[in-house]
Structures are given as structure tokens and as C-alpha cells.
Design an enzyme around this catalytic site. Sequence first.
Site, PDB file in Angstrom:
ATOM      1  N   ASP A 277      -6.653  -6.144 -12.374  1.00 23.84           N
ATOM      2  CA  ASP A 277      -6.928  -7.523 -12.807  1.00 23.84           C
ATOM      3  C   ASP A 277      -6.944  -8.475 -11.609  1.00 23.84           C
ATOM      4  O   ASP A 277      -6.253  -8.253 -10.615  1.00 23.84           O
ATOM      5  CB  ASP A 277      -5.849  -7.950 -13.817  1.00 23.84           C
ATOM      6  CG  ASP A 277      -6.279  -9.152 -14.644  1.00 23.84           C
ATOM      7  OD1 ASP A 277      -7.474  -9.519 -14.599  1.00 23.84           O
ATOM      8  OD2 ASP A 277      -5.417  -9.729 -15.334  1.00 23.84           O
TER       9      ASP A 277
ATOM     10  N   HIS B  56     -15.840  -8.750  -8.535  1.00 23.68           N
ATOM     11  CA  HIS B  56     -16.107  -7.417  -9.101  1.00 23.68           C
ATOM     12  C   HIS B  56     -16.715  -6.502  -8.045  1.00 23.68           C
ATOM     13  O   HIS B  56     -16.395  -5.310  -7.972  1.00 23.68           O
ATOM     14  CB  HIS B  56     -17.042  -7.522 -10.309  1.00 23.68           C
ATOM     15  CG  HIS B  56     -16.479  -8.334 -11.447  1.00 23.68           C
ATOM     16  ND1 HIS B  56     -15.189  -8.152 -11.922  1.00 23.68           N
ATOM     17  CD2 HIS B  56     -17.018  -9.323 -12.205  1.00 23.68           C
ATOM     18  CE1 HIS B  56     -14.980  -9.004 -12.922  1.00 23.68           C
ATOM     19  NE2 HIS B  56     -16.057  -9.724 -13.094  1.00 23.68           N
TER      20      HIS B  56
ATOM     21  N   LEU C 232      -6.763  15.898  -9.038  1.00 24.02           N
ATOM     22  CA  LEU C 232      -6.412  14.605  -9.646  1.00 24.02           C
ATOM     23  C   LEU C 232      -7.430  14.315 -10.731  1.00 24.02           C
ATOM     24  O   LEU C 232      -8.633  14.474 -10.516  1.00 24.02           O
ATOM     25  CB  LEU C 232      -6.468  13.510  -8.579  1.00 24.02           C
ATOM     26  CG  LEU C 232      -6.346  12.059  -9.068  1.00 24.02           C
ATOM     27  CD1 LEU C 232      -4.976  11.810  -9.702  1.00 24.02           C
ATOM     28  CD2 LEU C 232      -6.546  11.093  -7.891  1.00 24.02           C
TER      29      LEU C 232
HETATM   30  C1  IPE Z   1      -7.564  -6.575 -18.855  1.00 21.33           C
HETATM   31  O1  IPE Z   1      -7.843  -7.697 -18.098  1.00 21.33           O
HETATM   32  C2  IPE Z   1      -8.768  -5.680 -18.931  1.00 21.33           C
HETATM   33  C3  IPE Z   1      -9.163  -5.027 -17.701  1.00 21.33           C
HETATM   34  C4  IPE Z   1      -8.518  -5.049 -16.568  1.00 21.33           C
HETATM   35  C5  IPE Z   1     -10.380  -4.266 -17.780  1.00 21.33           C
HETATM   36  P1  IPE Z   1      -8.306  -9.088 -18.761  1.00 21.33           P
HETATM   37  O2  IPE Z   1      -8.488 -10.027 -17.648  1.00 21.33           O
HETATM   38  O3  IPE Z   1      -9.465  -8.839 -19.651  1.00 21.33           O
HETATM   39  O4  IPE Z   1      -7.037  -9.438 -19.658  1.00 21.33           O
HETATM   40  P2  IPE Z   1      -6.479 -10.839 -20.185  1.00 21.33           P
HETATM   41  O5  IPE Z   1      -7.594 -11.475 -20.967  1.00 21.33           O
HETATM   42  O6  IPE Z   1      -6.107 -11.665 -19.003  1.00 21.33           O
HETATM   43  O7  IPE Z   1      -5.273 -10.492 -21.011  1.00 21.33           O
HETATM   44  C1  IPE Z   2     -10.440  -7.701 -13.839  1.00 23.94           C
HETATM   45  O1  IPE Z   2     -10.607  -8.925 -13.215  1.00 23.94           O
HETATM   46  C2  IPE Z   2     -11.743  -6.997 -14.089  1.00 23.94           C
HETATM   47  C3  IPE Z   2     -12.135  -6.928 -15.492  1.00 23.94           C
HETATM   48  C4  IPE Z   2     -11.449  -7.351 -16.511  1.00 23.94           C
HETATM   49  C5  IPE Z   2     -13.411  -6.312 -15.751  1.00 23.94           C
HETATM   50  P1  IPE Z   2     -10.948 -10.242 -14.038  1.00 23.94           P
HETATM   51  O2  IPE Z   2     -12.424 -10.355 -14.126  1.00 23.94           O
HETATM   52  O3  IPE Z   2     -10.232 -10.244 -15.337  1.00 23.94           O
HETATM   53  O4  IPE Z   2     -10.380 -11.350 -13.077  1.00 23.94           O
HETATM   54  P2  IPE Z   2      -9.524 -12.642 -13.480  1.00 23.94           P
HETATM   55  O5  IPE Z   2      -8.380 -12.188 -14.323  1.00 23.94           O
HETATM   56  O6  IPE Z   2     -10.449 -13.545 -14.226  1.00 23.94           O
HETATM   57  O7  IPE Z   2      -9.087 -13.203 -12.188  1.00 23.94           O
HETATM   58 MG    MG Z   3      -8.381 -10.880 -15.895  1.00 19.42          MG
END
Ligand code: IPE
Ligand code: IPE
Ligand code: MG
Length: 232
Positions: free
Chosen positions: A13, A30, A128
Amino acid sequence: MADGTLHVAVIMDGNGRWAGARGLPRSAGHEQAHLSVESTVTAALECGVTHLSLFAFSSENWNRPDEEVALLMQPGCWLLTDEELESYRQRNIQISFMGNLTDPRIPDACSDWLRTTAKRTASQHPRLRVTVAFNYGGRQEIAEAVRAHTASSEPGIQEDFRRHLWSSYLPDIDLLIRTSGEHRISNFMLWSLWYAELIFTDTLWPDFRGVHFSDAVAEYQKRNRRYGTVSS
Ligand code: IPE
Ligand code: IPE
Ligand code: MG
């Protein structure tokens, strides 16, 4: 881990915040993610991890802007590049995908890529096993298992139920790491996390590297897992 397996799961995240802090579009965060994945996978091998599960796209991530969803539906660009996949294959690392992979919202090119990648890295005895949770939701996994279980004639005991989970081929999670300072599960592997140790780090996923992973595993190794019993 009693059976010699070590299953670490990661909620990757913070990509959007990483980009935002640099005045860049979320897509830039990303696009960095695969470097963190590569570094984490390499560290996992070095740490003796047998199973690594990575949360890449949740059932709820469809609610993001169309443009962002379209990018995330090209995991060959941002998550696992072609060169990295080849290096995983050469190191006997198997990549599997877990989630609702027959969802018609997944573009054909993405479905083809998921299938080809799993086939390309398939191994009888991987060093793995990496599972990428894609279009994955913990509740959805359980609901689907209930549906399959109810349709079968087996008695309703836990082990029989477990066989119907998408994650049935994985041992329970030993350690869950979540990056970016968020302290929640966000519908990740609800069944498998039952007695998992949890480690939360403020590091954003694009900054996360093997050293952070190894440090988390070292911290996990100091934990005293009790499973409801008393300390040994
Ligand atoms: C969780 O992250 C999903 C992934 C890492 C793929 P999100 O960014 O979607 O989660 P919330 O919305 O902050 O809980
Ligand atoms: C995690 O990073 C990747 C996915 C959920 C696909 P985010 O895109 O949720 O990044 P933040 O949480 O908005 O910083
Ligand atoms: Mg996120």
C-alpha cells in the site's frame, strides 16, 4: 511454520501517496511497484520464506477512477515486468494468481497475461511460491467457498470447508506486513490470517525493499506465538 513452511503476506500500500508527495500522478507510484516486488521476492528467498502472498488488486479497487483501474489491469507493466518474470522462472519461483479471475470486467489481454504467467512459471517443486491476489476479496473467497461447500455432500467440518477456499493450496499466514502506515486488513485473506503476526510499517510500497522485508521477518522470529495456549 511447524511443518517447515513460512508464509508471509504483504498488503502493498501507498503507491498513490508516494506519487502525490512528489507532485506526480498516482500512476507513477504504481509504475514503481515492480521494483519493490522484485526486491521483496529476492529477500523472501534469502529468508527461507516458502510462500509469499501479495495483495495487488482488491475487489473494492474497481471503485477507483477508470483510468487508474485500466492501468492496474495491465499488471505486466506495473507489477511484474517481463524481464523480472524470466528471472523468477530461472530461480524456480512459481507465480500463481488468486481471486475472481473469471470476472468479465477483467480485460481479455489481462486474463491472457495472468494465464500465461502462471503457466510460464509453473513448477512441481518451487523454491518459493508467490501468490498474487488479484481481483481478490476475503469475504468473496469465503462466500464462494460456502457456495461450493454447500453444493458438495461433505459433512460441514472445517477441513472440508477449507478445501473450497481459493487459498486452499496455501498454509495459514505466519506474518502479515502492511506498508504505508495503515493499520487495517482491507478484506485481505480473512480465513488464512487467523493467528498471523502483524507488522505495520510507515514505509510506502514504492520505497519498500528487501531489507525492510528481512527486518520484518527477523522481528517475526522474536514473537511468541501461542495459539490460545500459555507461554512455553
Ligand atoms: C488494499 O489497499 C488493497 C491492495 C493493496 C491491493 P487499499 O488502498 O485499497 O485499501 P484501503 O482502501 O486503504 O483500506
Ligand atoms: C496500493 O497503493 C496499490 C493498490 C491498491 C493497487 P494505493 O494505490 O492504494 O496507494 P495509496 O494508498 O492511495 O497511497
Ligand atoms: Mg491504498
